[in-house]
Design an enzyme around this catalytic site. Structure first.
Site, mmCIF file in Angstrom:
data_model
loop_
_atom_site.group_PDB
_atom_site.id
_atom_site.type_symbol
_atom_site.label_atom_id
_atom_site.label_comp_id
_atom_site.label_asym_id
_atom_site.label_seq_id
_atom_site.Cartn_x
_atom_site.Cartn_y
_atom_site.Cartn_z
ATOM 1 N N SER A 1 28.078 44.433 31.954
ATOM 2 C CA SER A 1 27.784 44.954 31.012
ATOM 3 C C SER A 1 28.531 44.618 30.274
ATOM 4 O O SER A 1 28.447 43.477 28.858
ATOM 5 C CB SER A 1 28.329 46.363 30.742
ATOM 6 O OG SER A 1 27.989 46.252 29.275
ATOM 7 N N GLU B 1 42.893 49.419 30.791
ATOM 8 C CA GLU B 1 42.931 49.182 31.993
ATOM 9 C C GLU B 1 41.363 49.001 32.712
ATOM 10 O O GLU B 1 41.094 47.433 33.534
ATOM 11 C CB GLU B 1 43.619 50.047 32.834
ATOM 12 C CG GLU B 1 44.047 48.797 34.871
ATOM 13 C CD GLU B 1 44.946 49.349 35.003
ATOM 14 O OE1 GLU B 1 45.444 49.586 37.141
ATOM 15 O OE2 GLU B 1 45.752 50.379 34.780
ATOM 16 N N ARG B 2 40.982 49.590 32.882
ATOM 17 C CA ARG B 2 39.508 49.220 33.583
ATOM 18 C C ARG B 2 38.812 48.362 32.774
ATOM 19 O O ARG B 2 37.748 47.348 33.543
ATOM 20 C CB ARG B 2 38.343 51.358 33.355
ATOM 21 C CG ARG B 2 37.333 50.452 34.328
ATOM 22 C CD ARG B 2 36.861 52.614 33.846
ATOM 23 N NE ARG B 2 35.338 52.605 34.338
ATOM 24 C CZ ARG B 2 34.781 52.262 33.506
ATOM 25 N NH1 ARG B 2 34.566 52.149 32.595
ATOM 26 N NH2 ARG B 2 33.345 52.595 33.657
#
Length: 283
Positions: free
Chosen positions: A58, A86-87
């Site tokens: 994405s 963080e992801r």
């Protein structure tokens, strides 16, 4: 330690409201991804690989829409520590992105942990053990009590208490919950049971539901009570007398032919050593 807790409603106010508590914050802008470091107090330890791959794809197509929330690192010069996102940071690295949008705010260790917990709990990204460890961090290192944690995250005190109790389970069982081999619903039933690890393995092997697990534990408990009640008064008296003398739990099982077993439960190596010395000195 001074209790840093203030009268606030945590989740009820939302992440944006807590960010607004900070007097100083800079407008969103882009910084080099190499200047960002992970949060030392990140509640979330596991990031699902498939979901992370989807986010990476994405970001390759659309970029990062929501800025990461960061603060200046207090121990690494010219570095910024992630508070929330963080992801997205990991996915951006995988996507080959060199700069990411960030919102820089002023936050101490407590505020950083609070915001990280809020983001993850609101999105239900934490597994049960990560959630429990987050609450324990607030209690052990920042002076919160269970009532204050409850108020902060917007959940009942019983939820906080039950979640924290998961950390009393055997380490191997904790890892089963962390890796989602068994659910939090299953785990709550196993708290306080001596054979919890054995039952957890049975849950996985037989693919038992929470309701089936409740029924199994109920049957096992009723069975143990029946065995206990069926003992004669002499056996019970002997168990009680020995338990009082040695300070450990004693279980005596005497069969019809007068053979049987005498079990002594010790709670640590010091008790075991004392028990061995008593036996050696008398036999």
């Amino acid at each position: 330690m001074i209790n840093p807790f203030k009268n606030k409603k945590g989740l009820g106010r939302g992440l944006s409201s807590l960010i607004g508590d900070n007097e100083t914050k800079s407008p969103s802008h882009k910084i080099s991804i190499s200047s960002i470091v992970p949060n030392r107090n990140q509640p979330r330890k596991l990031f699902e690989k498939e979901s992370l791959n989807e986010l990476t794809n994405s970001i390759k197509e659309r970029g990062i829409i929501q800025p990461l929330i960061v603060r200046k690192s207090d121990d690494q010069d010219k570095k910024f520590e992630i508070i929330a996102g963080e992801r997205r940071w990991q996915a951006a690295q995988a996507a080959g992105i060199h700069e990411v949008p960030v919102l820089v705010i002023e936050a101490d260790h407590l505020k950083s942990l609070e915001l990280a917990i809020i983001e993850n709990v609101q999105r239900r990204d934490l597994n049960a053990i990560e959630e429990a460890e987050s609450y324990k961090n607030l209690i052990d290192n920042f002076g919160y009590d269970q009532d204050q944690v409850s108020q902060f995250i917007g959940k009942s005190r019983s939820h906080v208490s039950n979640t924290l109790r998961l950390l009393s389970l055997p380490e191997k069982l904790i890892e089963m919950i962390r890796s989602e081999k068994i659910s939090q619903g299953h785990a709550k039933i196993l708290i306080g049971l001596e054979n919890s690890l054995l039952l957890a393995e049975k849950i996985i092997k037989k693919k038992l539901s929470v309701r089936q697990t409740e029924n199994l534990v109920r049957v096992l408990k009723n069975g143990s009570r029946k065995i206990y009640k069926s003992k004669d008064s002499n056996s019970l008296a002997t168990e009680n007398t020995l338990s009082e003398i040695i300070g450990m739990r004693v279980v005596l099982i005497n069969k019809k032919n007068n053979s049987g077993t005498l079990s002594i439960e010790y709670k640590g190596l010091d008790q075991l050593d004392r028990l061995i010395n008593v036996i050696k000195s008398n036999y």
